[in-house]
Motif scaffolding. Structure first.
Motif, mmCIF file in Angstrom:
data_model
loop_
_atom_site.group_PDB
_atom_site.id
_atom_site.type_symbol
_atom_site.label_atom_id
_atom_site.label_comp_id
_atom_site.label_asym_id
_atom_site.label_seq_id
_atom_site.Cartn_x
_atom_site.Cartn_y
_atom_site.Cartn_z
ATOM 1 N N GLU A 22 0.782 -1.009 -0.088
ATOM 2 C CA GLU A 22 0.094 -0.130 -0.039
ATOM 3 C C GLU A 22 0.918 1.296 -0.107
ATOM 4 O O GLU A 22 1.657 1.615 0.897
ATOM 5 C CB GLU A 22 -1.050 0.048 1.074
ATOM 6 N N SER A 23 0.715 2.109 -1.039
ATOM 7 C CA SER A 23 1.541 3.313 -1.097
ATOM 8 C C SER A 23 0.658 4.167 -2.240
ATOM 9 O O SER A 23 0.196 3.520 -3.147
ATOM 10 C CB SER A 23 2.814 3.080 -1.389
ATOM 11 N N GLY A 24 0.904 5.504 -1.811
ATOM 12 C CA GLY A 24 0.627 6.519 -2.838
ATOM 13 C C GLY A 24 -1.158 6.284 -3.399
ATOM 14 O O GLY A 24 -1.501 6.663 -4.396
ATOM 15 N N LYS A 28 3.835 -1.356 4.065
ATOM 16 C CA LYS A 28 5.311 -0.991 3.818
ATOM 17 C C LYS A 28 5.495 -0.603 5.560
ATOM 18 O O LYS A 28 4.926 -0.126 6.219
ATOM 19 C CB LYS A 28 5.732 0.436 3.355
ATOM 20 N N GLU A 42 2.778 11.523 -1.588
ATOM 21 C CA GLU A 42 3.627 10.110 -2.000
ATOM 22 C C GLU A 42 4.951 10.977 -1.480
ATOM 23 O O GLU A 42 5.560 11.727 -1.747
ATOM 24 C CB GLU A 42 3.541 10.156 -3.315
ATOM 25 N N LYS A 43 5.868 9.512 -1.201
ATOM 26 C CA LYS A 43 7.352 9.716 -0.569
ATOM 27 C C LYS A 43 8.343 9.319 -1.735
ATOM 28 O O LYS A 43 8.107 8.166 -2.320
ATOM 29 C CB LYS A 43 7.530 8.999 0.524
#
Length: 882
Positions: free
Chosen positions: A502-504, A527, A648-649
């Motif tokens: 899971e991201s963004g 993450k 987002e990173k």
């Protein structure tokens, strides 16, 4: 005097170049909304974006960094708002120049860098005789570096101890436990003509000696027992205030006299038609336009809670100061152009979002202007009738609740006039709203909270949906274990995985892990630092650390998610093309069954805009453009025009995803290989989620087909019900609606006529109570408007009367209308009268003294309640006579 004069822009560039030459990675300012710290309202220091690096939860490919970080201190624990405009150095918005070491250099180099930059003739060239330094009283190492290595005289080094109540200006800590360490500071002497003594003296709070640089040495770990243990990799966090140092370099004492503010103050004077450039109100306005503009640029919009409420407070404080200067027309938003001229080169977002910033500020300014004069009149009236010097809490609350005056704005006005406010009374009045706010604040459990892993997972899911990996860690709850057995739930970390974490905005993959007779059902993927945690349960066998397993992603779910993610990119591009480049992403959810996209925009989409956006996305899907992915340096990617998505990173090397010439964005998610795989795109809803933030929900592929099929079925059913064909259903429904509205008007007219006739007849039922004609009865069949008409007619006919009419509607709903003629409202209030009846039929209500309405849900008590009206009025009339 200083050796040279530098503008604010020159100072910023000189600082960053100095540390770049000394091996530091120059990092761009992060957003004012902290991306990795829910404990902070706003970014308030340069180290905020590096917090996880200092805590060991994040790793960068550099060990030295430098930045010019924009900061806000106007809410929560770190709040300078009330002092802005009244002192020489308090701001809501400021820039912090900082250099950082993550386990690289420590005290000696940090101190040498600071001294070289401050005193070196190639740099600031400040006379060392105008400087003093402080160290923590037990930090002999820092003292010796300053004295023996750098050569600062002993009488210009001050040891600062702990305060009587605990803590010290020269000892920093991140919290009650965790990283901490001593500080050393550099102070500049503005001259003997300014009151105040050197640091550490009795009058150190004066304005003569000003801290311009603070060096924090993260040296220890503090345990819960208070024990200090040396950190294995001590680090450095420094901060040099741009505005304070610019004042030194420009030979002025007040920050408001530096180039940045001089020009903004002139612009504020022109906007408010003010000639006195020394006005504190101009300083407030000049400061606040910086904070407000950058907050809007970073996605914060005026609201009644959280960050949005802080922004609203700052805007309204600025507007009130314009009002104080005699400017009653919107003016604040016009200063965005002057700010862009001053800071747009260093912060391009001011240029790209100027129109949106102006629009948001103007809208809020106009909203507040509607009530500002009324609120000021109320405050003037309250102050005029005061016996003492404190404004009552209920007045302060009314200003807040009715006229939108934040507490500190009223306190600001009161202070100017020599008054205080009853803050306790205000807080008491606010308690009900606070309780509602607390009840609404419910958060789920984050499986990652409090967990830190050094393991790293290599993601192979861009190219395949299955692959082999070795188990490097297993978590059961927050505990690290070696084995997970059948029936147990946990998180499995692999060295390689095709599962997307899971991201963004994209949800994590699901699927299964298989090996040696074991099966692990993956229900989510998250993450944890650089590790991917497969969350789920063992359905058979057992998993052990070190075991080799096969990872298989749920393919259909992944494909549906990829289609929605790629459609999100096309939607973002279409929105910017149709609505304007001010549209930026403010949040998203990409799931297998739908996509949700939040974006900055000032108005609801029109049907034509929605149609245009939908058609544009579907045209790109039909074009079947290939997805092109490139790995690029972050700065190069942004310079090429790639959009960076909110929340987002990004690493230094980023993935740039393009679909033809239509969409180019930075994205680490998974996507279709060609746009044609999306199939179909359909917007299912659009609405507002916050001030200036809109939300679109949409479906693609099979989901879009099913949504359209369901809509088609509904259309056929409606056509059948109204006995029309598909082509004629719209006209047929419109005809039926017109007929229905016509009949409703006729029914309302008949009810009014019925009530009117009954009203005339009801006058004969009036009884005399102390010279007051009283009518209390039912008017069956009448609705609330008809009852009001009947009450008005009875009041006109009876001249001096108190009336209650009631009706029972469908579902046992009781409607009550009470009226009292103007000559009798001193004896009987309509609101009290209607409440007397309403409380007996399970309800309550209220209104004006001459007319009031109520409802209830227990018609069985209605007749008894109406029968008691005459006696109730008699008691009231008798009490007034006594």
């Amino acid at each position: 005097m200083t050796a040279k004069r530098l503008s604010s822009a020159e100072l910023r560039a000189l600082f960053l170049d100095f540390f770049r030459e000394r091996g530091h990675q120059v990092v761009a300012s992060s957003s004012l909304v902290p991306g990795n710290d829910p404990t902070l309202l706003f970014t308030n220091a340069g180290m905020v974006q590096f917090k996880d690096v200092f805590l060991g939860k994040d790793k960068r490919n550099y060990s030295r960094a430098a930045s010019s970080q924009r900061c806000v201190r106007a809410g929560g624990k770190h709040n300078d708002l009330e002092n802005v405009g009244y002192t020489a150095r308090h701001h809501t918005f400021f820039e912090m120049l900082g250099n950082f070491s993550f386990g690289d250099y420590f005290k000696r180099d940090a101190i040498r860098f600071a001294w070289e930059f401050v005193t070196g003739q190639r740099y600031l060239g400040i006379d060392p005789q105008r400087l003093m330094v402080t160290v923590y009283h037990t930090d002999d190492e820092a003292y010796d570096i300053w004295h023996k290595d750098v050569g600062v005289a002993a009488d210009r080094i001050v040891r600062i101890g702990d305060k009587s109540g605990g803590g010290s200006d020269n000892f920093w800590q991140m919290g009650e436990t965790g990283p901490c360490g001593p500080c050393t500071e550099v102070f500049y002497d503005h001259g003997a003509h300014i009151p105040g003594g050197p640091p550490g003296s009795a009058d150190a709070d004066g304005d003569r000696w000003i801290e311009i640089w603070n060096l924090v040495f993260m040296q220890f770990e503090r345990s819960e027992e208070g024990k200090l243990t040396p950190l294995p990799k001590p680090s450095v966090d420094t901060g040099m205030g741009l505005e304070r140092t610019a004042a030194v370099m420009q030979g002025v004492h007040s920050n408001y006299e530096i180039d940045l503010f001089v020009n903004l103050i002139k612009a504020a004077a022109e906007a408010t038609h003010t000639k006195d450039l020394s006005s504190s109100s101009l300083r407030v306005i000049a400061d606040h336009i910086r904070a407000c503009s950058f907050l809007v640029a970073d996605g914060v919009y005026p609201a009644n809670e959280g960050r949005g409420y802080v922004l609203r407070r700052i805007i309204r404080r600025a507007v009130r100061h314009g009002y104080k200067l005699g400017q009653t027309q919107p003016f604040f938003y016009t200063l965005v152009g002057a700010l862009e001229k001053e800071m747009g080169e260093a912060y391009p977002e001011l240029r790209t979002q100027r129109a949106q910033i102006e629009r948001v500020l103007k809208q809020e300014e106009e909203r507040f202007a509607e009530t500002l004069s009324q609120g000021m009149a109320l405050l003037d009236q309250a102050i005029g009738s005061l016996q003492g010097k404190q404004i009552p809490g209920e007045t302060v609350f009314r200003l807040y609740d009715t006229f939108g005056f934040p507490l500190d704005l009223t306190a600001d006005i009161a202070r100017e006039r020599g008054f205080t406010i009853d803050e306790a009374g205000f807080e008491a009045a606010m308690e009900a709203q606070r309780e509602r706010g607390r009840a609404a604040s419910k958060f789920g459990v984050d499986l990652r909270a409090g967990i830190s892993l050094d393991d790293k997972t290599i993601f192979s899911g861009y190219d395949s949906v299955q692959g082999s990996g070795t188990i490097v860690a297993i978590l059961r709850g927050k505990e690290r274990v070696d084995v997970l057995r059948s029936g147990e739930e946990g998180q499995v970390i692999l060295d390689h995985t095709p599962f997307y974490a899971e991201s963004g905005g994209q949800v994590g993959d699901t699927g299964e892990l298989l090996g040696d007779g074991a099966k692990f059902e993956v229900l989510d993927t998250l993450k944890i630092g650089s590790a991917f945690a497969h969350v789920g349960r063992v359905s058979s066998g057992e998993l052990r650390v070190g075991a080799r397993i096969e990872a298989r992603v749920d393919v259909e779910r992944r494909r549906a998610t990829m289609a929605n993610h790629s459609a999100t990119h096309l939607l973002h591009a279409a929105l910017r093309k149709v609505l304007g480049t001010h549209v930026t992403q403010k949040g998203s959810l990409v799931a297998p069954d739908r996509l949700r996209f939040d974006f900055a925009h000032f108005a609801a989409l029109t049907p034509e805009e929605s149609r245009q956006i939908e058609e544009m996305v579907n045209a790109e899907i039909r074009a079947n453009s290939a997805a092109e992915t490139k790995l690029m340096a972050y700065d190069d990617a942004v310079a090429s025009g790639a959009m960076a998505l909110f929340g987002e990173k990004y690493d230094d090397q980023v993935r740039v995803l393009s679909f033809g010439g239509f969409s180019t964005e930075l994205c680490g998610g998974t996507h279709v290989s060609r746009t044609g795989e999306i199939g179909l795109f359909k917007i299912v809803s659009e609405g507002g989620v916050a001030a200036g933030i809109r939300r679109i929900e949409a479906v693609t592929g099979q989901g879009a087909y099913e949504w359209i099929s369901q809509t088609d079925r509904v259309l056929r059913d409606v056509a059948s019900l109204v006995k029309a064909g598909r082509e004629d259903v719209e006209d047929k429904v419109r005809q039926l609606l017109d007929r229905s509205r016509k009949l409703e008007k006729e029914v309302a007219a008949l009810k009014s006529k019925l009530a009117s006739g009954q009203g005339n007849d009801l006058s004969s039922t009036a009884v005399d109570v102390g010279g007051l004609k009283v009518v209390a009865t039912r008017v069956d069949g009448a609705d609330a408007p008809a009852l009001r008409d009947a009450v008005d007619q009875l009041k006109n006919k009876l001249r001096s009367a108190a009336i209650v009419l009631a009706s029972v509607q469908e579902g046992n709903k009781v409607v009550l209308i009470a009226g009292v003629t103007a000559d009798q409202t001193a004896r009987v209030k309509a609101g009290d009268l209607v409440n007397f009846v309403a409380q007996q039929v399970g309800g309550r209500g209220g209104g004006r003294a001459d007319m009031a309405q109520a409802g209830g849900n227990d018609p069985t008590q209605l007749d008894t309640a109406l029968a008691g009206v005459a006696n109730w009025i008699e008691s009231k009339v008798a009490a007034k006579s006594a």
